[in-house]
Design a protein around this motif. Structure first.
Motif, PDB file in Angstrom:
ATOM      1  N   TYR A  48       0.834  -1.198   0.000  1.00 18.79           N
ATOM      2  CA  TYR A  48       0.000   0.000   0.000  1.00 18.79           C
ATOM      3  C   TYR A  48       0.875   1.257   0.000  1.00 18.79           C
ATOM      4  CZ  TYR A  48      -3.504   3.358   1.630  1.00 18.79           C
ATOM      5  OH  TYR A  48      -4.321   4.450   1.761  1.00 18.79           O
ATOM      6  N   LYS A  49       1.883   1.261   0.856  1.00 15.76           N
ATOM      7  CA  LYS A  49       2.777   2.416   0.943  1.00 15.76           C
ATOM      8  C   LYS A  49       3.602   2.580  -0.328  1.00 15.76           C
ATOM      9  CE  LYS A  49       2.963   2.554   5.906  1.00 15.76           C
ATOM     10  NZ  LYS A  49       3.765   2.867   7.056  1.00 15.76           N
ATOM     11  N   ARG A  50       4.067   1.485  -0.891  1.00 17.24           N
ATOM     12  CA  ARG A  50       4.874   1.557  -2.111  1.00 17.24           C
ATOM     13  C   ARG A  50       4.046   2.028  -3.303  1.00 17.24           C
ATOM     14  NH1 ARG A  50       8.796  -3.751  -1.539  1.00 17.24           N
ATOM     15  NH2 ARG A  50      10.021  -2.890   0.170  1.00 17.24           N
ATOM     16  N   ILE A  51       2.817   1.583  -3.390  1.00 17.59           N
ATOM     17  CA  ILE A  51       1.937   2.012  -4.475  1.00 17.59           C
ATOM     18  C   ILE A  51       1.703   3.519  -4.386  1.00 17.59           C
ATOM     19  CG2 ILE A  51      -0.431   1.848  -5.377  1.00 17.59           C
ATOM     20  CD1 ILE A  51      -0.301  -1.178  -4.479  1.00 17.59           C
ATOM     21  N   HIS A  52       1.473   4.015  -3.174  1.00 16.76           N
ATOM     22  CA  HIS A  52       1.279   5.457  -2.990  1.00 16.76           C
ATOM     23  C   HIS A  52       2.572   6.226  -3.270  1.00 16.76           C
ATOM     24  CE1 HIS A  52      -2.552   4.343  -1.221  1.00 16.76           C
ATOM     25  NE2 HIS A  52      -2.897   5.618  -1.368  1.00 16.76           N
ATOM     26  N   GLY A  53       3.706   5.659  -2.903  1.00 21.51           N
ATOM     27  CA  GLY A  53       4.986   6.306  -3.191  1.00 21.51           C
ATOM     28  C   GLY A  53       5.227   6.430  -4.690  1.00 21.51           C
ATOM     29  N   TYR A  60       5.175  14.055  -8.885  1.00 22.60           N
ATOM     30  CA  TYR A  60       6.379  14.871  -8.712  1.00 22.60           C
ATOM     31  C   TYR A  60       7.040  15.090 -10.068  1.00 22.60           C
ATOM     32  CZ  TYR A  60      10.699  16.375  -6.341  1.00 22.60           C
ATOM     33  OH  TYR A  60      11.780  17.089  -5.883  1.00 22.60           O
ATOM     34  N   LYS A  61       7.169  14.023 -10.827  1.00 18.97           N
ATOM     35  CA  LYS A  61       7.817  14.088 -12.137  1.00 18.97           C
ATOM     36  C   LYS A  61       7.073  15.006 -13.104  1.00 18.97           C
ATOM     37  CE  LYS A  61      10.492  12.696 -15.574  1.00 18.97           C
ATOM     38  NZ  LYS A  61      11.880  13.067 -15.657  1.00 18.97           N
ATOM     39  N   PHE A  89       7.797  21.729  -2.066  1.00 20.71           N
ATOM     40  CA  PHE A  89       7.566  23.136  -1.753  1.00 20.71           C
ATOM     41  C   PHE A  89       8.594  24.025  -2.452  1.00 20.71           C
ATOM     42  CE2 PHE A  89       5.739  20.823   1.849  1.00 20.71           C
ATOM     43  CZ  PHE A  89       4.454  21.327   1.828  1.00 20.71           C
ATOM     44  N   ALA A  90       9.829  23.578  -2.534  1.00 21.48           N
ATOM     45  CA  ALA A  90      10.895  24.325  -3.209  1.00 21.48           C
ATOM     46  C   ALA A  90      12.045  23.375  -3.520  1.00 21.48           C
ATOM     47  CB  ALA A  90      11.390  25.459  -2.333  1.00 21.48           C
ATOM     48  N   GLY A  91      12.565  23.458  -4.729  1.00 24.94           N
ATOM     49  CA  GLY A  91      13.733  22.665  -5.097  1.00 24.94           C
ATOM     50  C   GLY A  91      13.449  21.485  -6.002  1.00 24.94           C
ATOM     51  N   ALA A  92      12.208  21.309  -6.419  1.00 22.02           N
ATOM     52  CA  ALA A  92      11.871  20.147  -7.251  1.00 22.02           C
ATOM     53  C   ALA A  92      12.565  20.193  -8.600  1.00 22.02           C
ATOM     54  CB  ALA A  92      10.361  20.044  -7.441  1.00 22.02           C
ATOM     55  N   LYS A  93      12.722  21.369  -9.172  1.00 26.84           N
ATOM     56  CA  LYS A  93      13.397  21.468 -10.475  1.00 26.84           C
ATOM     57  C   LYS A  93      14.825  20.952 -10.383  1.00 26.84           C
ATOM     58  CE  LYS A  93      10.822  25.231 -12.559  1.00 26.84           C
ATOM     59  NZ  LYS A  93      10.876  26.583 -13.119  1.00 26.84           N
ATOM     60  N   PHE A  94      15.521  21.310  -9.321  1.00 31.39           N
ATOM     61  CA  PHE A  94      16.887  20.846  -9.110  1.00 31.39           C
ATOM     62  C   PHE A  94      16.919  19.320  -8.972  1.00 31.39           C
ATOM     63  CE2 PHE A  94      20.179  19.469  -6.134  1.00 31.39           C
ATOM     64  CZ  PHE A  94      21.311  19.888  -6.800  1.00 31.39           C
ATOM     65  N   VAL A  95      16.012  18.778  -8.172  1.00 31.43           N
ATOM     66  CA  VAL A  95      15.981  17.333  -7.943  1.00 31.43           C
ATOM     67  C   VAL A  95      15.692  16.594  -9.244  1.00 31.43           C
ATOM     68  CG1 VAL A  95      14.754  15.468  -6.751  1.00 31.43           C
ATOM     69  CG2 VAL A  95      15.332  17.567  -5.520  1.00 31.43           C
ATOM     70  N   ASN A 100      17.182  10.665 -10.904  1.00 35.39           N
ATOM     71  CA  ASN A 100      16.197   9.891 -11.639  1.00 35.39           C
ATOM     72  C   ASN A 100      15.001   9.639 -10.722  1.00 35.39           C
ATOM     73  OD1 ASN A 100      14.925   8.313 -13.501  1.00 35.39           O
ATOM     74  ND2 ASN A 100      16.229   6.534 -13.193  1.00 35.39           N
ATOM     75  N   VAL A 101      14.032  10.531 -10.761  1.00 38.51           N
ATOM     76  CA  VAL A 101      12.882  10.461  -9.870  1.00 38.51           C
ATOM     77  C   VAL A 101      11.956   9.322 -10.259  1.00 38.51           C
ATOM     78  CG1 VAL A 101      10.815  11.700  -9.090  1.00 38.51           C
ATOM     79  CG2 VAL A 101      12.959  12.938  -9.395  1.00 38.51           C
ATOM     80  N   PHE A 102      11.685   9.197 -11.522  1.00 43.02           N
ATOM     81  CA  PHE A 102      10.693   8.241 -11.984  1.00 43.02           C
ATOM     82  C   PHE A 102      11.167   7.685 -13.318  1.00 43.02           C
ATOM     83  CE2 PHE A 102       6.757   7.307 -14.311  1.00 43.02           C
ATOM     84  CZ  PHE A 102       6.123   6.502 -13.394  1.00 43.02           C
ATOM     85  N   GLY A 103      11.496   6.408 -13.328  1.00 41.07           N
ATOM     86  CA  GLY A 103      11.916   5.863 -14.604  1.00 41.07           C
ATOM     87  C   GLY A 103      12.875   4.751 -14.531  1.00 41.07           C
TER      88      GLY A 103
END
Length: 103
Positions: A48-53, A60-61, A89-95, A100-103
């Motif tokens: 359940y937690k992994r699916i939500h993650g 996020y991506k 909230f701040a810094g997502a563009k940098f991350v 590799n957030v998603f992929g």
């Protein structure tokens, strides 16, 4: 063998970045694990937690940070998820540029 068997390229046309597909996959996954809740309660809680993650990382991506936070809250509270949550909230563009957030 130390060589990768394939390379996965994540682009805007990939099915995994299609919101309709992701929502259907998310709901189907939750329905599937529900059938195993009585037999495997510990494993279902983890799933359940992994699916939500995974759904949080998808949003996020694609840049929908309010939705990403909604799913990260229901995900596991490990250091990576906490950092993802904070950077909504701040810094997502940098991350997204550096990791590799998603992929």
């Amino acid at each position: 063998m130390c060589l990768p068997l394939y390379n996965r390229h994540v682009e805007g046309s990939n099915l995994s970045l299609n919101e309709g597909y992701r929502i259907k996959d998310f709901n189907f996954s939750l329905q599937t694990i529900k059938h195993y809740a009585a037999q495997y309660p510990k494993e279902v809680a983890i799933a359940y937690k992994r699916i939500h993650g995974s759904m949080g990382r998808y949003y996020y991506k694609v840049g929908n940070m309010p939705k990403a936070r909604e799913y990260f809250i229901k995900s596991s509270a490990d250091w990576k998820t906490i950092l993802y949550y904070l950077t909504t909230f701040a810094g997502a563009k940098f991350v997204k540029k550096r990791f590799n957030v998603f992929g």
